[in-house]
Design a protein around this motif. Structure first.
Motif, short mmCIF file in Angstrom:
data_model
loop_
_atom_site.label_atom_id
_atom_site.label_comp_id
_atom_site.label_asym_id
_atom_site.label_seq_id
_atom_site.Cartn_x
_atom_site.Cartn_y
_atom_site.Cartn_z
N VAL B 119 -36.98 -20.76 -41.39
CA VAL B 119 -36.36 -21.89 -40.70
C VAL B 119 -36.16 -23.06 -41.65
CG1 VAL B 119 -36.80 -23.69 -39.00
CG2 VAL B 119 -37.10 -21.31 -38.38
N SER B 120 -37.17 -23.33 -42.50
CA SER B 120 -37.00 -24.50 -43.37
C SER B 120 -35.93 -24.23 -44.43
CB SER B 120 -38.32 -24.93 -44.00
OG SER B 120 -38.80 -23.92 -44.82
N TYR B 121 -35.81 -22.96 -44.83
CA TYR B 121 -34.75 -22.63 -45.77
C TYR B 121 -33.37 -22.78 -45.11
CZ TYR B 121 -32.91 -20.42 -49.96
OH TYR B 121 -32.25 -20.18 -51.13
N TYR B 122 -33.32 -22.42 -43.85
CA TYR B 122 -32.09 -22.57 -43.07
C TYR B 122 -31.69 -24.05 -43.01
CZ TYR B 122 -28.86 -21.21 -39.28
OH TYR B 122 -27.77 -20.95 -38.51
N GLU B 123 -32.71 -24.89 -42.74
CA GLU B 123 -32.45 -26.33 -42.67
C GLU B 123 -31.94 -26.85 -44.01
OE1 GLU B 123 -36.17 -27.87 -41.38
OE2 GLU B 123 -35.72 -27.57 -39.26
N GLN B 124 -32.59 -26.41 -45.08
CA GLN B 124 -32.17 -26.81 -46.42
C GLN B 124 -30.70 -26.48 -46.66
OE1 GLN B 124 -33.61 -27.99 -49.27
NE2 GLN B 124 -35.50 -28.57 -48.22
N SER B 125 -30.35 -25.22 -46.30
CA SER B 125 -28.98 -24.78 -46.54
C SER B 125 -28.00 -25.57 -45.70
CB SER B 125 -28.86 -23.29 -46.22
OG SER B 125 -29.94 -22.59 -46.78
N LEU B 126 -28.43 -25.90 -44.46
CA LEU B 126 -27.57 -26.72 -43.60
C LEU B 126 -27.32 -28.08 -44.24
CD1 LEU B 126 -28.52 -26.44 -39.84
CD2 LEU B 126 -26.38 -25.86 -40.94
N SER B 127 -28.39 -28.65 -44.81
CA SER B 127 -28.22 -30.00 -45.38
C SER B 127 -27.34 -29.93 -46.63
CB SER B 127 -29.56 -30.66 -45.65
OG SER B 127 -30.20 -30.05 -46.72
N LEU B 128 -27.37 -28.79 -47.32
CA LEU B 128 -26.44 -28.62 -48.45
C LEU B 128 -25.00 -28.65 -47.96
CD1 LEU B 128 -27.93 -25.86 -50.78
CD2 LEU B 128 -27.68 -28.30 -51.20
N LEU B 129 -24.75 -27.91 -46.87
CA LEU B 129 -23.40 -27.88 -46.30
C LEU B 129 -22.98 -29.29 -45.89
CD1 LEU B 129 -23.02 -24.85 -43.88
CD2 LEU B 129 -22.04 -25.20 -46.13
N LYS B 130 -23.94 -30.00 -45.28
CA LYS B 130 -23.65 -31.35 -44.80
C LYS B 130 -23.30 -32.25 -45.97
CE LYS B 130 -26.21 -32.25 -41.07
NZ LYS B 130 -27.47 -32.66 -40.43
N MET B 131 -24.06 -32.07 -47.06
CA MET B 131 -23.80 -32.88 -48.25
C MET B 131 -22.40 -32.62 -48.78
SD MET B 131 -25.71 -32.89 -51.88
CE MET B 131 -27.37 -32.69 -51.33
N ALA B 132 -22.02 -31.33 -48.77
CA ALA B 132 -20.70 -30.98 -49.26
C ALA B 132 -19.60 -31.55 -48.37
CB ALA B 132 -20.57 -29.46 -49.34
N ALA B 133 -19.90 -31.72 -47.08
CA ALA B 133 -18.88 -32.18 -46.15
C ALA B 133 -18.80 -33.69 -46.07
CB ALA B 133 -19.17 -31.61 -44.76
N THR B 134 -19.80 -34.36 -46.63
CA THR B 134 -19.81 -35.83 -46.52
C THR B 134 -19.05 -36.45 -47.68
OG1 THR B 134 -22.09 -35.43 -45.87
CG2 THR B 134 -21.34 -37.70 -45.84
N LYS B 135 -18.42 -37.53 -47.37
CA LYS B 135 -17.68 -38.29 -48.39
C LYS B 135 -18.68 -38.85 -49.42
CE LYS B 135 -16.59 -42.40 -46.96
NZ LYS B 135 -15.99 -43.61 -46.41
N PRO B 136 -18.35 -38.77 -50.72
CA PRO B 136 -19.29 -39.26 -51.73
C PRO B 136 -19.65 -40.73 -51.48
CG PRO B 136 -17.40 -38.18 -52.75
CD PRO B 136 -17.10 -38.28 -51.31
N GLY B 137 -20.91 -41.03 -51.59
CA GLY B 137 -21.38 -42.40 -51.41
C GLY B 137 -21.34 -42.85 -49.96
N GLY B 138 -21.00 -41.97 -49.03
CA GLY B 138 -20.86 -42.36 -47.62
C GLY B 138 -22.08 -42.18 -46.80
#
Lengths: 141, 138
Positions: B119-138
């Motif tokens: 589960v924690s690895y899943y969360e980590q991977s989700l946050s990676l995706l989120k990081m990729a989807a977020t505007k830089p510096g946003g």
């Protein structure tokens, strides 16, 4: 479509709950035995209380899987012991009264075992709950 | 977006399903710890190699849909093997029961920590995706 992960989690709890119920029923039988440890014969030649033993068997539970259930009680066929008590209503000509085949020590051991089994199953439920909480944690992110 | 289309997520889902199922089998063993002649069961271990292979093959064989009229491929997310096998504990009681509560407790706790790890690895991977989807510096 049910997700296999969620149905496994529900089944785990159902299995553990069936075992809690069965151990609870076993405790009841043990309590009956202890309570009646001194219920001797009331008529001369009559039988006193006979010790009961619980019968456990695997049972299917909702959600898939094999839980457990107490399917009945069986009378313990070990012989009664006798006690000299000429004043008792159930005494025979020699003053002997038949007493139940209950050994308090055996009952105590059995009770402790039921308690341990109950704790083990409670642990399963707690474990399952913490796993479910882990999963819910994903949503919070 | 189907997260299971991403091999990493598909594998983690397989691991989580496997562990939840294992927990169910262990619950079954503990529930039946007082039934004469009961033999405990366990799942076949989760194999990373096998999962990897099935993820790769499902990717290689996927047919691309080039027109809205094409039918989607059946759910090709890899399935971990959930067959249970006999797994007797170290002792047999006089009534023929093979369950040793202590050993089952150990197995249950290892299933729990495996699950927490997945589960924690899943969360980590989700946050990676989120990081990729977020505007830089946003």
């Amino acid at each position: 479509m049910t997700d296999p992960a969620t149905s496994a989690s529900a089944a785990t709890s159902a299995i553990a709950a069936s075992a809690l119920k069965a151990q609870q029923a076993r405790m009841r039988v043990i309590a009956e035995n202890i309570a009646n440890a001194d219920s001797g014969a009331v008529t001369p030649g009559g039988d006193p209380y006979r010790r009961q033993t619980p019968l456990f068997s695997p049972t299917k539970v909702e959600g898939g899987g094999t839980g457990v259930a107490m399917t009945g009680v069986r009378p313990d066929q070990t012989p009664f012991h006798t006690e000299y008590n000429p004043g008792a209503p159930g005494a025979d000509a020699k003053g002997m009264v038949k007493m139940p085949n209950v050994d308090p020590l055996t009952e105590m051991m059995d009770m402790r075992e039921a308690q341990r089994a109950y704790q083990a199953n409670l642990n399963v439920i707690e474990n399952q709950r913490s796993m479910d909480n882990n999963t819910l944690g994903i949503i919070k992110k | 977006m189907d997260l299971n289309a991403i091999p990493l997520f598909a594998m983690l889902k397989g691991k989580m399903t496997h562990t939840a199922e294992r927990q169910r089998v262990i619950a079954q063993n503990i529930a039946n710890a007082d039934v004469p002649d009961y033999a405990p069961r366990d799942l076949k271990p989760f194999s990373f190699d096998q999962q990897l292979k099935s993820v790769q093959s499902s990717q290689a064989l996927a047919v691309s849909q080039t027109s809205p009229g094409h039918m989607a491929m059946p759910d090709s997310a890899p399935q971990a093997s959930l067959d249970s096998v006999d797994a007797p504990d170290s002792e047999v009681r006089l009534d023929g029961n093979h369950v040793v509560l202590e050993e089952q407790m150990v197995k249950m706790n290892s299933a729990q920590s495996d699950y927490a790890a997945a589960v924690s690895y899943y969360e980590q991977s989700l946050s990676l995706l989120k990081m990729a989807a977020t505007k830089p510096g946003g």
